[in-house]
Design a protein around this motif. Structure first.
Motif, mmCIF file in Angstrom:
data_model
loop_
_atom_site.group_PDB
_atom_site.id
_atom_site.type_symbol
_atom_site.label_atom_id
_atom_site.label_comp_id
_atom_site.label_asym_id
_atom_site.label_seq_id
_atom_site.Cartn_x
_atom_site.Cartn_y
_atom_site.Cartn_z
ATOM 1 N N UNK A 43 0.855 -1.181 0.000
ATOM 2 C CA UNK A 43 0.000 0.000 0.000
ATOM 3 C C UNK A 43 0.896 1.238 0.000
ATOM 4 N N UNK A 44 0.703 2.127 -0.953
ATOM 5 C CA UNK A 44 1.495 3.351 -1.024
ATOM 6 C C UNK A 44 0.896 4.407 -0.102
ATOM 7 N N UNK A 45 1.726 4.950 0.807
ATOM 8 C CA UNK A 45 1.267 6.005 1.703
ATOM 9 C C UNK A 45 1.610 7.395 1.166
ATOM 10 N N UNK A 46 2.844 7.570 0.734
ATOM 11 C CA UNK A 46 3.257 8.883 0.258
ATOM 12 C C UNK A 46 4.509 8.780 -0.590
ATOM 13 N N UNK A 47 4.697 9.765 -1.452
ATOM 14 C CA UNK A 47 5.955 9.964 -2.175
ATOM 15 C C UNK A 47 6.413 11.391 -1.904
ATOM 16 N N UNK A 48 7.665 11.528 -1.523
ATOM 17 C CA UNK A 48 8.131 12.869 -1.218
ATOM 18 C C UNK A 48 9.600 12.882 -0.853
ATOM 19 N N UNK A 49 10.023 13.980 -0.243
ATOM 20 C CA UNK A 49 11.421 14.160 0.124
ATOM 21 C C UNK A 49 11.586 14.072 1.641
ATOM 22 N N UNK A 50 12.688 13.484 2.069
ATOM 23 C CA UNK A 50 13.022 13.465 3.491
ATOM 24 C C UNK A 50 13.439 14.872 3.909
ATOM 25 N N UNK A 51 12.767 15.403 4.923
ATOM 26 C CA UNK A 51 13.095 16.749 5.405
ATOM 27 C C UNK A 51 13.761 16.709 6.783
ATOM 28 N N UNK A 111 11.232 12.168 8.776
ATOM 29 C CA UNK A 111 10.073 12.954 8.373
ATOM 30 C C UNK A 111 10.118 13.135 6.856
ATOM 31 N N UNK A 112 9.019 12.768 6.205
ATOM 32 C CA UNK A 112 8.900 12.887 4.746
ATOM 33 C C UNK A 112 7.807 13.895 4.428
ATOM 34 N N UNK A 113 8.111 14.828 3.524
ATOM 35 C CA UNK A 113 7.112 15.801 3.063
ATOM 36 C C UNK A 113 6.587 15.375 1.707
ATOM 37 N N UNK A 114 5.264 15.178 1.618
ATOM 38 C CA UNK A 114 4.641 14.729 0.377
ATOM 39 C C UNK A 114 4.867 15.755 -0.727
ATOM 40 N N UNK A 126 2.167 18.349 0.438
ATOM 41 C CA UNK A 126 3.066 18.957 1.428
ATOM 42 C C UNK A 126 2.769 18.488 2.858
ATOM 43 N N UNK A 127 1.933 17.440 2.995
ATOM 44 C CA UNK A 127 1.713 16.828 4.307
ATOM 45 C C UNK A 127 3.033 16.249 4.819
ATOM 46 N N UNK A 128 3.183 16.200 6.133
ATOM 47 C CA UNK A 128 4.368 15.572 6.714
ATOM 48 C C UNK A 128 4.013 14.200 7.265
ATOM 49 N N UNK A 129 4.859 13.249 6.955
ATOM 50 C CA UNK A 129 4.699 11.866 7.406
ATOM 51 C C UNK A 129 5.876 11.553 8.327
ATOM 52 N N UNK A 130 5.548 11.232 9.582
ATOM 53 C CA UNK A 130 6.562 11.006 10.610
ATOM 54 C C UNK A 130 6.699 9.521 10.901
ATOM 55 N N UNK A 131 7.905 8.998 10.687
ATOM 56 C CA UNK A 131 8.170 7.573 10.906
ATOM 57 C C UNK A 131 9.141 7.429 12.066
ATOM 58 N N UNK A 155 14.654 11.540 -2.236
ATOM 59 C CA UNK A 155 13.300 11.326 -2.747
ATOM 60 C C UNK A 155 12.913 9.879 -2.490
ATOM 61 N N UNK A 156 11.829 9.687 -1.751
ATOM 62 C CA UNK A 156 11.467 8.345 -1.305
ATOM 63 C C UNK A 156 9.973 8.078 -1.482
ATOM 64 N N UNK A 157 9.630 6.814 -1.345
ATOM 65 C CA UNK A 157 8.230 6.385 -1.244
ATOM 66 C C UNK A 157 8.092 5.623 0.069
ATOM 67 N N UNK A 158 6.995 5.844 0.772
ATOM 68 C CA UNK A 158 6.702 5.114 1.999
ATOM 69 C C UNK A 158 5.558 4.154 1.701
ATOM 70 N N UNK A 159 5.805 2.864 1.906
ATOM 71 C CA UNK A 159 4.803 1.848 1.616
ATOM 72 C C UNK A 159 4.621 0.955 2.836
ATOM 73 N N UNK A 160 3.494 0.280 2.897
ATOM 74 C CA UNK A 160 3.259 -0.716 3.942
ATOM 75 C C UNK A 160 2.867 -2.045 3.311
ATOM 76 N N UNK A 161 3.116 -3.111 4.057
ATOM 77 C CA UNK A 161 2.705 -4.458 3.668
ATOM 78 C C UNK A 161 1.954 -5.077 4.845
ATOM 79 N N UNK A 162 0.934 -5.886 4.564
ATOM 80 C CA UNK A 162 0.222 -6.556 5.657
ATOM 81 C C UNK A 162 1.152 -7.458 6.457
#
Length: 363
Positions: A244-252, A268-271, A275-280, A324-331
């Motif tokens: 499942x693709x969550x976001x594509x963006x740059x690591x900030x 932290x990735x910015x879409x 421009x949403x921030x995704x915090x891992x 530049x990255x993509x954040x994905x998940x797997x079950x």
């Protein structure tokens, strides 16, 4: 049971590292280990779980340590010691085999990730089949995070081996947590790296406890990435697997620290579009991801950060600002979603509540 080609082995390793959730060992080191196997004229033989005989002895070799450099004190104490050529995981496996007085019949990877290559190398070096299965179905931060532990199987006896010729047999431990502390302590005084071989099990019990076909799953993901290089490997992984693709963006933002043998930090990735921030947040492996303050995914779900251009997995300490990255998940494998599985490797492990996992699955 069948021999696999170098290309198949590489696909498995790429997929295993994607399922490694930002940890599980280095892809580059793993690929070199696997290529060396075939360069020296050996190969990897895969055996399915249902082909394992009840009276076989199956063990799990891997390495334990940290990507953080050893302390100056440890470096000084190791100065002058001569390294023994070879794989410390092989040393540990042979030490355990000698201790048990019985030949090992098959090798099982302890998790998915770069560590999988160490099991491949042990299997090839000892001319033993490698099981198409493992007790995690992903990479995990702690020795306790295995289906063996969920089923109450003992980790002992287990063997530890350094690069310098030391080996130790541990015959009894109070629990898996103590085993992890013992193994990490041995690794720390050995330069933050040691081989280990544990969970010696007869084939009958092994088949009841293991997650089957995990290397095949990894191979499918690795194959999708490789064939997708012609157009878009991330899209190929999402389209052809259960990702499942969550976001594509740059690591900030990317920072980490060594915390008692674990690597802990935040990415932290910015879409690129919203421009949403995704915090891992991670402890060796990615533990949870938030979109702003909203929890989106948490262990045992597999959360991976991929290179946007190549689809290659990125180890958490190697994430850099501007990538530049993509954040994905797997079950997650099913066993981790059970009540018993969540008690071993669920949100409670990182101070959350296990019901937090259920809330993310519904999203």
């Amino acid at each position: 049971m069948r021999d696999i080609s170098l290309q198949e082995a590489e696909d498995i390793l790429y997929g295993a590292c994607i399922l490694g959730a930002g940890g599980g060992g280095s892809l580059e080191e793993g690929l070199q280990l696997v290529r060396n196997i075939y360069e020296r004229g050996q190969s990897i033989r895969l055996v399915s779980v249902d082909e394992i005989e009840d009276d076989w002895l199956v063990v799990s070799p891997y390495y334990v340590g940290s990507v953080a450099p050893p302390s100056e004190e440890i470096v000084e104490k190791l100065k002058g010691l001569k390294e023994v050529p070879g794989n410390p995981s092989v040393f540990a496996t042979k030490a355990l085999q000698d201790h048990l007085g019985k030949n090992v019949n098959a090798i099982c990877a302890t998790e998915l990730g770069g560590n999988t290559a160490w099991a491949m190398d042990v299997a090839a070096a000892m001319q033993l089949p490698l099981v198409d299965g493992d007790p995690a179905g992903r990479a995990v931060p702690d020795l306790a995070h295995t289906t063996f532990n969920v089923h109450g199987a003992s980790i002992t006896p287990f063997a530890l081996a350094s690069r310098y010729g030391d080996h130790v047999i541990v015959e009894a431990v109070v629990n898996h947590d103590r085993a992890d502390q013992i193994a990490r302590s041995f690794a720390m005084i050995s330069g933050n790296f040691s081989g280990i071989c544990d969970h010696p099990l007869d084939g009958k019990r092994f088949k009841e406890y293991i997650i089957p076909n995990t290397l095949s799953r990894a191979g499918s993901i690795g194959h999708a990435r490789r064939t997708g290089l012609a157009y878009d490997p991330v899209v190929a992984i999402v389209r052809e697997t259960d990702a499942r693709l969550l976001t594509m963006g740059a690591i900030v933002e990317s920072e980490w620290q060594d915390a008692n043998g674990f690597i802990e930090g935040i990415i932290v990735v910015e879409d690129n579009d919203t421009k949403d921030t995704w915090n891992i947040w991670f402890r060796n492996e990615n533990m949870f991801v938030k979109n702003g303050n909203e929890l989106i995914s948490v262990i045992p779900t597999i959360i991976s950060i991929l290179n946007r251009e190549t689809g290659e997995p990125i180890l958490n300490p190697q994430c850099r600002k501007g990538m530049e990255v993509a954040v994905v998940t797997f079950p997650s494998p099913d066993i981790w979603t059970t009540k018993e599985g969540l008690e071993v490797f669920g949100p409670k492990y990182i101070g959350m509540e296990n019901k937090d996992f259920e809330s993310t699955v519904k999203k």
